[in-house]
Design a protein around this motif. Sequence first.
Motif, PDB file in Angstrom:
ATOM      1  N   PRO A 123       0.818  -1.230   0.000  1.00 16.79           N
ATOM      2  CA  PRO A 123       0.000   0.000   0.000  1.00 16.79           C
ATOM      3  C   PRO A 123       0.845   1.270   0.000  1.00 16.79           C
ATOM      4  CG  PRO A 123      -0.798  -1.553   1.636  1.00 16.79           C
ATOM      5  CD  PRO A 123       0.509  -2.093   1.150  1.00 16.79           C
ATOM      6  N   TYR A 134       0.403   3.486  -3.247  1.00 17.74           N
ATOM      7  CA  TYR A 134      -0.519   4.589  -2.968  1.00 17.74           C
ATOM      8  C   TYR A 134       0.064   5.548  -1.933  1.00 17.74           C
ATOM      9  CZ  TYR A 134      -3.537   1.303  -5.373  1.00 17.74           C
ATOM     10  OH  TYR A 134      -4.061   0.441  -6.292  1.00 17.74           O
ATOM     11  N   MET A 177      -7.482  -0.626  -5.449  1.00 22.87           N
ATOM     12  CA  MET A 177      -6.513  -0.684  -4.353  1.00 22.87           C
ATOM     13  C   MET A 177      -6.596  -2.049  -3.665  1.00 22.87           C
ATOM     14  SD  MET A 177      -6.256   1.868  -1.055  1.00 22.87           S
ATOM     15  CE  MET A 177      -5.838   3.377  -1.865  1.00 22.87           C
ATOM     16  N   PHE A 178      -7.811  -2.497  -3.420  1.00 23.22           N
ATOM     17  CA  PHE A 178      -8.050  -3.788  -2.779  1.00 23.22           C
ATOM     18  C   PHE A 178      -7.460  -4.914  -3.635  1.00 23.22           C
ATOM     19  CE2 PHE A 178     -10.637  -7.568  -2.055  1.00 23.22           C
ATOM     20  CZ  PHE A 178     -10.659  -7.652  -0.677  1.00 23.22           C
ATOM     21  N   CYS A 201      -3.587  -4.814  -3.382  1.00 24.63           N
ATOM     22  CA  CYS A 201      -3.026  -5.032  -2.040  1.00 24.63           C
ATOM     23  C   CYS A 201      -3.407  -6.396  -1.462  1.00 24.63           C
ATOM     24  CB  CYS A 201      -3.488  -3.933  -1.089  1.00 24.63           C
ATOM     25  SG  CYS A 201      -2.866  -2.316  -1.530  1.00 24.63           S
ATOM     26  N   SER A 206      -3.586  -6.753   5.422  1.00 27.56           N
ATOM     27  CA  SER A 206      -3.652  -5.837   4.276  1.00 27.56           C
ATOM     28  C   SER A 206      -4.540  -4.645   4.580  1.00 27.56           C
ATOM     29  CB  SER A 206      -4.212  -6.545   3.051  1.00 27.56           C
ATOM     30  OG  SER A 206      -3.302  -7.482   2.601  1.00 27.56           O
ATOM     31  N   SER A 207      -5.706  -4.916   5.165  1.00 25.74           N
ATOM     32  CA  SER A 207      -6.653  -3.829   5.402  1.00 25.74           C
ATOM     33  C   SER A 207      -6.097  -2.832   6.413  1.00 25.74           C
ATOM     34  CB  SER A 207      -8.013  -4.372   5.846  1.00 25.74           C
ATOM     35  OG  SER A 207      -7.858  -5.102   7.038  1.00 25.74           O
ATOM     36  N   MET A 250      -3.557  -0.828   4.493  1.00 27.12           N
ATOM     37  CA  MET A 250      -4.243   0.035   3.515  1.00 27.12           C
ATOM     38  C   MET A 250      -4.812   1.266   4.214  1.00 27.12           C
ATOM     39  SD  MET A 250      -6.262  -2.735   1.155  1.00 27.12           S
ATOM     40  CE  MET A 250      -7.467  -1.625   0.443  1.00 27.12           C
ATOM     41  N   ASN A 300      -2.116   3.614   5.539  1.00 32.01           N
ATOM     42  CA  ASN A 300      -1.507   4.313   4.402  1.00 32.01           C
ATOM     43  C   ASN A 300      -2.332   5.541   4.028  1.00 32.01           C
ATOM     44  OD1 ASN A 300       0.318   4.511   2.029  1.00 32.01           O
ATOM     45  ND2 ASN A 300      -1.587   4.143   0.928  1.00 32.01           N
ATOM     46  N   THR A 314     -10.985   2.792   4.908  1.00 33.34           N
ATOM     47  CA  THR A 314     -10.099   3.102   3.774  1.00 33.34           C
ATOM     48  C   THR A 314     -10.932   3.712   2.642  1.00 33.34           C
ATOM     49  OG1 THR A 314      -8.726   1.214   4.351  1.00 33.34           O
ATOM     50  CG2 THR A 314      -8.400   2.129   2.161  1.00 33.34           C
TER      51      THR A 314
END
Lengths: 302, 281
Positions: B74, B78, B104-105, B108, B189-190, B193, B196, B272
């Motif tokens: 991420p 981004y 993005m999902f 990532c 990941s979340s 994300m 970020n 996010t």
Amino acid sequence: MITINNLDFSYKNVAVFKNISLEFKEGNVYGLLGENGVGKTTMLKIISGLQFPKNGTCVVDDFIPSERNPYFLQNIFYLPEEVITEDTTPEKFINKIGVFYPRYDYAYFLNLMKELEVDPSRKFNAMSYGQKKKSLLACALSLRTDYLLLDEPTNGLDIPSKALFRKVILQHCVSTDLADSHVSACGQNSTSDTCGGRVPTIIISTHQVKDVENLIDPIVILDHEEVLLNATFEEISSKLYFDYGSEKSDEALYTEMIPGGYINVLQNKYGMESKVNVEALFNAVRNNKKVVRDIFAVGCEQ
Amino acid sequence: MNNTFDIRRFGNVVRRDGMSYFKNFGWTLVVLWSIPILHWIMVYVSMETSDSEVVARRDILISVLRLISLIIVPSRLYKNVNDSRKGMLYSMTPASSLEKFLSMFLYCVIVTPTIYMLGAIAVDTLLALKPGTNPYDGFILGDLFNHNLSNSSVTINYVGDRRANAIIAEYIASKSLWVYRYVCILCISSIFMFTNMLFKKRKLSKTIGILTLVGIIFMILTVVFTVNIDYEFLEDYTADELVDYMIRVYDCVFHFVFCTAATLSIIFLYFTYRRIKKQTY
């Protein structure tokens, strides 16, 4: 059309706009003038949906910018003052972002780059500040959006480049084959909603009024938290008289020494014609806020 | 065309992000991948004498590298999205917030782990094709959807009784833990994300710092909680009762971790998306 109604905006506790109302009509090149920190950039950001009003509304062609509707976004482009470029070439950059804009015109981009005398295959990193600025201007114009917001576009440009800037902006506005190029750029499958090209509305925020003096009409002058003036050159010259003489006038709203004499900004009581001097106008408005507001009494309803 | 989601527009966002993915993350992938490949080559060269545990270690290696990638991606792709100057172009891109979020999902959460899995399968397959006896038995391929603790060389002593241990191990092995693994990937990941989008500078160090702090607090709370439990009642349990009890404890912990990870994932993904939609510049 851009309609701003009773808009409030502040950065934390610092108020930028208080209950301002303003309209930007279609097909004009607006000059957005004001001192440092009065909110010119903020105004452009609110219109482009990058900042959200605290109260009041900003509506662009029935779209609310803060909702960031894709159809709204494909019809507006904001070019910030500060040049931020990627590690790429202008032609790669525009091809990357151009796919999102239905009226993007690559041939037009190449023409503009040629006209602005910048090599589209040269990396941004290898360019001077002025070249980067011109490249991004070409990118912005080639997207053919209905609304183009330019923040201090002439900052960092040399004298020939400023002339080129004025030339391409004028060409862009009066381009007669605009509608044709819209259709060809959109292709057969496009709907009229996404391809209905119009004469673009351009808002230029600047301190360098002389750079854009022959380009902008109407003029919007912002002051701290309010709009001082929103008028066309015709309206301005009908209500204010710009006297270029050898003497100072006692009745002048503003007087400035120029080579060979003075420029006096007076109320145009007798309907005389004169050439508007934007810099003198700006100072006259700034020094006589209430008087000027009374003279115009339209355009900026507080 | 739809305001919220249009497949052509989404395709354009995915294509743009994809170009950015390989430009900003490509070399990192190459460097990270060179580690397991080197390991494979070394094992391949000495395969005749290699121990199957050495081969099994590549699963751990892949997991660690995948974790590093999930953490880095991420902020690499981004990084500037919430920057007050550099992020404007991202926000002005004519696509909906949902399309930007889904792209993005995709990169990532889906593309990065998939690259690791496909890479691992590809190299394993190549090695398994080598004639003769070798320890590559499709372990990673099987492991993708059948992860369980019995694959591990670690023998866990749950209750001190050998038979009971075997029953518990079998029960745990019967659970479909691969779902748990993917929920953990989603959760990690979340979190990264979201942070970020939240932090403007030192995104990774701030996130890791906060996670470490939360981990320490959680450990302290766990210790405080478990220290006060009177375990004397376990002494009266028969072996079968002990197995039942341990399975119940295991189920509780499993469900707690699973539900927490799933809930956190949904919360962080939602925020996010909100940040993408509401970020100002």
